[in-house]
Design a protein around this motif. Structure first.
Motif, mmCIF file in Angstrom:
data_model
loop_
_atom_site.group_PDB
_atom_site.id
_atom_site.type_symbol
_atom_site.label_atom_id
_atom_site.label_comp_id
_atom_site.label_asym_id
_atom_site.label_seq_id
_atom_site.Cartn_x
_atom_site.Cartn_y
_atom_site.Cartn_z
ATOM 1 N N ARG A 22 -81.349 -52.991 -62.197
ATOM 2 C CA ARG A 22 -81.106 -51.643 -62.146
ATOM 3 C C ARG A 22 -79.737 -51.955 -60.911
ATOM 4 O O ARG A 22 -79.040 -51.478 -61.065
ATOM 5 C CB ARG A 22 -81.650 -50.848 -61.869
ATOM 6 C CG ARG A 22 -82.160 -49.523 -63.067
ATOM 7 C CD ARG A 22 -83.053 -48.171 -62.188
ATOM 8 N NE ARG A 22 -83.642 -47.658 -62.882
ATOM 9 C CZ ARG A 22 -83.096 -46.584 -63.828
ATOM 10 N NH1 ARG A 22 -81.994 -46.176 -64.186
ATOM 11 N NH2 ARG A 22 -84.119 -45.939 -64.962
ATOM 12 N N ALA A 23 -79.705 -52.928 -60.115
ATOM 13 C CA ALA A 23 -78.767 -53.605 -59.715
ATOM 14 C C ALA A 23 -78.403 -54.741 -59.036
ATOM 15 O O ALA A 23 -79.062 -55.751 -58.032
ATOM 16 C CB ALA A 23 -79.128 -52.898 -57.934
ATOM 17 N N PRO A 24 -78.149 -55.468 -60.555
ATOM 18 C CA PRO A 24 -78.096 -56.935 -60.780
ATOM 19 C C PRO A 24 -76.556 -57.441 -59.947
ATOM 20 O O PRO A 24 -75.454 -56.453 -59.489
ATOM 21 C CB PRO A 24 -77.398 -57.377 -61.872
ATOM 22 C CG PRO A 24 -77.077 -55.655 -62.602
ATOM 23 C CD PRO A 24 -77.892 -55.088 -61.505
ATOM 24 N N ALA A 25 -76.253 -58.471 -59.347
ATOM 25 C CA ALA A 25 -74.984 -58.870 -58.977
ATOM 26 C C ALA A 25 -74.455 -60.333 -59.387
ATOM 27 O O ALA A 25 -75.588 -61.146 -59.586
ATOM 28 C CB ALA A 25 -75.493 -58.433 -57.504
ATOM 29 N N ALA A 26 -72.944 -60.570 -58.805
ATOM 30 C CA ALA A 26 -73.145 -61.867 -59.187
ATOM 31 C C ALA A 26 -71.496 -62.196 -58.703
ATOM 32 O O ALA A 26 -71.017 -60.955 -58.267
ATOM 33 C CB ALA A 26 -72.500 -61.504 -60.965
ATOM 34 N N ARG A 27 -71.608 -63.088 -58.488
ATOM 35 C CA ARG A 27 -69.737 -63.581 -57.991
ATOM 36 C C ARG A 27 -69.610 -64.579 -58.734
ATOM 37 O O ARG A 27 -69.332 -65.048 -59.668
ATOM 38 C CB ARG A 27 -70.415 -64.729 -57.038
ATOM 39 C CG ARG A 27 -68.681 -65.339 -56.121
ATOM 40 C CD ARG A 27 -69.233 -66.734 -55.057
ATOM 41 N NE ARG A 27 -68.296 -67.751 -54.380
ATOM 42 C CZ ARG A 27 -67.202 -67.501 -54.893
ATOM 43 N NH1 ARG A 27 -67.410 -68.730 -55.805
ATOM 44 N NH2 ARG A 27 -66.580 -68.319 -54.752
ATOM 45 N N ILE A 28 -67.859 -63.595 -58.916
ATOM 46 C CA ILE A 28 -67.337 -63.513 -60.556
ATOM 47 C C ILE A 28 -65.859 -64.038 -59.597
ATOM 48 O O ILE A 28 -65.248 -64.086 -58.989
ATOM 49 C CB ILE A 28 -66.954 -61.956 -61.050
ATOM 50 C CG1 ILE A 28 -68.184 -62.119 -61.456
ATOM 51 C CG2 ILE A 28 -66.331 -62.392 -61.929
ATOM 52 C CD1 ILE A 28 -68.931 -61.095 -61.953
ATOM 53 N N VAL A 83 -67.417 -60.362 -55.187
ATOM 54 C CA VAL A 83 -69.017 -60.061 -55.286
ATOM 55 C C VAL A 83 -68.721 -58.544 -55.485
ATOM 56 O O VAL A 83 -68.739 -57.873 -55.496
ATOM 57 C CB VAL A 83 -69.510 -60.234 -53.885
ATOM 58 C CG1 VAL A 83 -71.456 -59.615 -54.297
ATOM 59 C CG2 VAL A 83 -69.526 -61.637 -53.445
ATOM 60 N N VAL A 84 -69.496 -58.709 -57.409
ATOM 61 C CA VAL A 84 -69.435 -57.485 -58.248
ATOM 62 C C VAL A 84 -71.510 -57.119 -57.834
ATOM 63 O O VAL A 84 -72.095 -58.248 -58.089
ATOM 64 C CB VAL A 84 -68.989 -58.051 -59.191
ATOM 65 C CG1 VAL A 84 -69.607 -56.184 -60.251
ATOM 66 C CG2 VAL A 84 -67.834 -58.086 -59.415
ATOM 67 N N VAL A 85 -71.486 -56.027 -57.387
ATOM 68 C CA VAL A 85 -72.796 -55.281 -57.642
ATOM 69 C C VAL A 85 -72.478 -54.406 -58.642
ATOM 70 O O VAL A 85 -72.235 -53.184 -58.035
ATOM 71 C CB VAL A 85 -73.065 -54.942 -56.832
ATOM 72 C CG1 VAL A 85 -74.867 -54.321 -56.857
ATOM 73 C CG2 VAL A 85 -73.402 -55.762 -55.514
ATOM 74 N N GLY A 86 -73.843 -54.152 -59.799
ATOM 75 C CA GLY A 86 -73.655 -53.140 -60.587
ATOM 76 C C GLY A 86 -75.060 -52.783 -60.362
ATOM 77 O O GLY A 86 -76.092 -53.180 -59.754
ATOM 78 N N LEU A 87 -74.882 -50.688 -60.414
ATOM 79 C CA LEU A 87 -76.121 -50.270 -59.783
ATOM 80 C C LEU A 87 -76.526 -49.391 -60.472
ATOM 81 O O LEU A 87 -74.911 -48.898 -60.855
ATOM 82 C CB LEU A 87 -75.547 -49.865 -58.251
ATOM 83 C CG LEU A 87 -77.082 -48.889 -57.566
ATOM 84 C CD1 LEU A 87 -78.465 -49.415 -57.587
ATOM 85 C CD2 LEU A 87 -76.411 -48.659 -56.377
ATOM 86 N N TYR A 88 -77.155 -48.798 -61.404
ATOM 87 C CA TYR A 88 -77.661 -47.352 -62.162
ATOM 88 C C TYR A 88 -78.749 -46.582 -61.084
ATOM 89 O O TYR A 88 -79.952 -47.771 -60.960
ATOM 90 C CB TYR A 88 -78.163 -47.380 -63.346
ATOM 91 C CG TYR A 88 -78.016 -46.873 -64.404
ATOM 92 C CD1 TYR A 88 -77.760 -45.155 -64.400
ATOM 93 C CD2 TYR A 88 -79.633 -46.779 -65.348
ATOM 94 C CE1 TYR A 88 -78.139 -45.105 -64.500
ATOM 95 C CE2 TYR A 88 -80.176 -45.845 -66.036
ATOM 96 C CZ TYR A 88 -79.037 -44.416 -65.971
ATOM 97 O OH TYR A 88 -79.355 -43.598 -66.491
#
Length: 278
Positions: A117-123, A131-136
């Motif tokens: 539920r909390a993947p992250a990537a350097r875009i 750095v983007v972290v998606g969170l649900y």
């Protein structure tokens, strides 16, 4: 919702507001709870996202762990997105990151509770990276003694990781976006059901050094991303930006069109960061 409108009708309706591409150096991050859509609706969601010229980075929450989620990821790839699907086990939902910029490299958030539920990537695009972290965060509820257990666990685990996320990002801007299932203190209207522990999670972002992008631009605005059966609004979907990069925030708006067209029960949120003039 009693069935979907014809897909062509939906895209024509939603395409009326498609904006022009902004200046180079901008990151356009769209976060959206896709309401665990089945296969047909997932493909329509992907088509709507792809026709938006401002949706270069996607944070998609409440993606179903099953055929609908697989269809969404595949459709995004067919539309030219790189897609990051975390491994999901023992849960109904996950968060997907996608982009159509130059580079997307996975980042380890260090979550030990529901990491899918909390993947992250350097875009990155050109010389600029984010750095983007998606969170649900799980919603409230649960049977008996399990009520709110999952929500508290994810909130506590993520709040504990925030300071290290900031430190590890260094000079690279950090964005945390998604459906946090939490309201800001002073939310209008007030909803009695939420406890101090939930508002404390919202406060944890500022304490760690992140800025609520919507509030930074709209200090007094009342806006909602989800509506209950009684019509009461909730601003559940958020975008936070590292405070030292807050000057790059150009827009942060809620897009009600996909909700009104029945693509999801949530509005999307669009956050634009522009580093060209910073």
């Amino acid at each position: 919702m009693s069935g979907l409108r014809d897909e062509t009708e939906q895209l024509l309706l939603l395409g009326e507001t498609r904006p022009d591409r902004p200046m180079p150096g901008a990151f356009r991050i769209l976060t959206w709870n896709v309401q665990h859509a089945a296969e047909k609706r997932s493909r329509t969601q992907a088509a709507w996202l792809a026709q938006r010229e401002d949706a270069d980075v996607l944070v998609l929450t409440e993606v179903g762990h099953g055929p609908g989620g697989l269809a969404l990821a595949q459709a995004l790839r067919e539309h030219g997105y790189r897609v990051m699907e975390p491994v999901c086990a023992g849960d109904k939902y996950l968060t997907i990151l996608a982009c159509r910029l130059d580079e997307m490299v996975q980042v380890d958030v260090g979550m030990t509770v529901m990491p899918h539920r909390a993947p992250a990537a350097r875009i990155a695009t050109g010389r600029q990276a984010v750095v983007v972290v998606g969170l649900y965060v799980p919603s409230r509820g649960g049977p008996g003694e399990q009520r709110n257990v999952a929500k508290r666990a994810v909130q506590d685990a993520f709040a504990a990781r925030l300071p290290k996320l900031i430190a590890d990002s260094g000079d690279t801007p950090l964005v945390v976006a998604g459906d946090l299932n939490v309201l800001e203190p002073g939310h209008q209207p007030h909803h009695d059901v939420f406890g101090v522990w939930e508002y404390d999670f919202y406060r944890a972002f500022a304490a760690a050094g992140l800025v609520d992008a919507f509030r930074a631009l709209h200090p007094e605005a009342v806006e909602h991303s989800w509506f209950g059966r009684a019509g009461n609004g909730y601003r559940f979907d958020h975008g936070f930006v590292s405070a030292e990069h807050a000057d790059s925030i150009r827009t942060c708006t809620y897009l009600q069109e996909p909700r009104l067209a029945g693509l999801s029960d949530h509005a999307a949120m669009l956050l634009t960061l522009d580093f060209a003039a910073v």
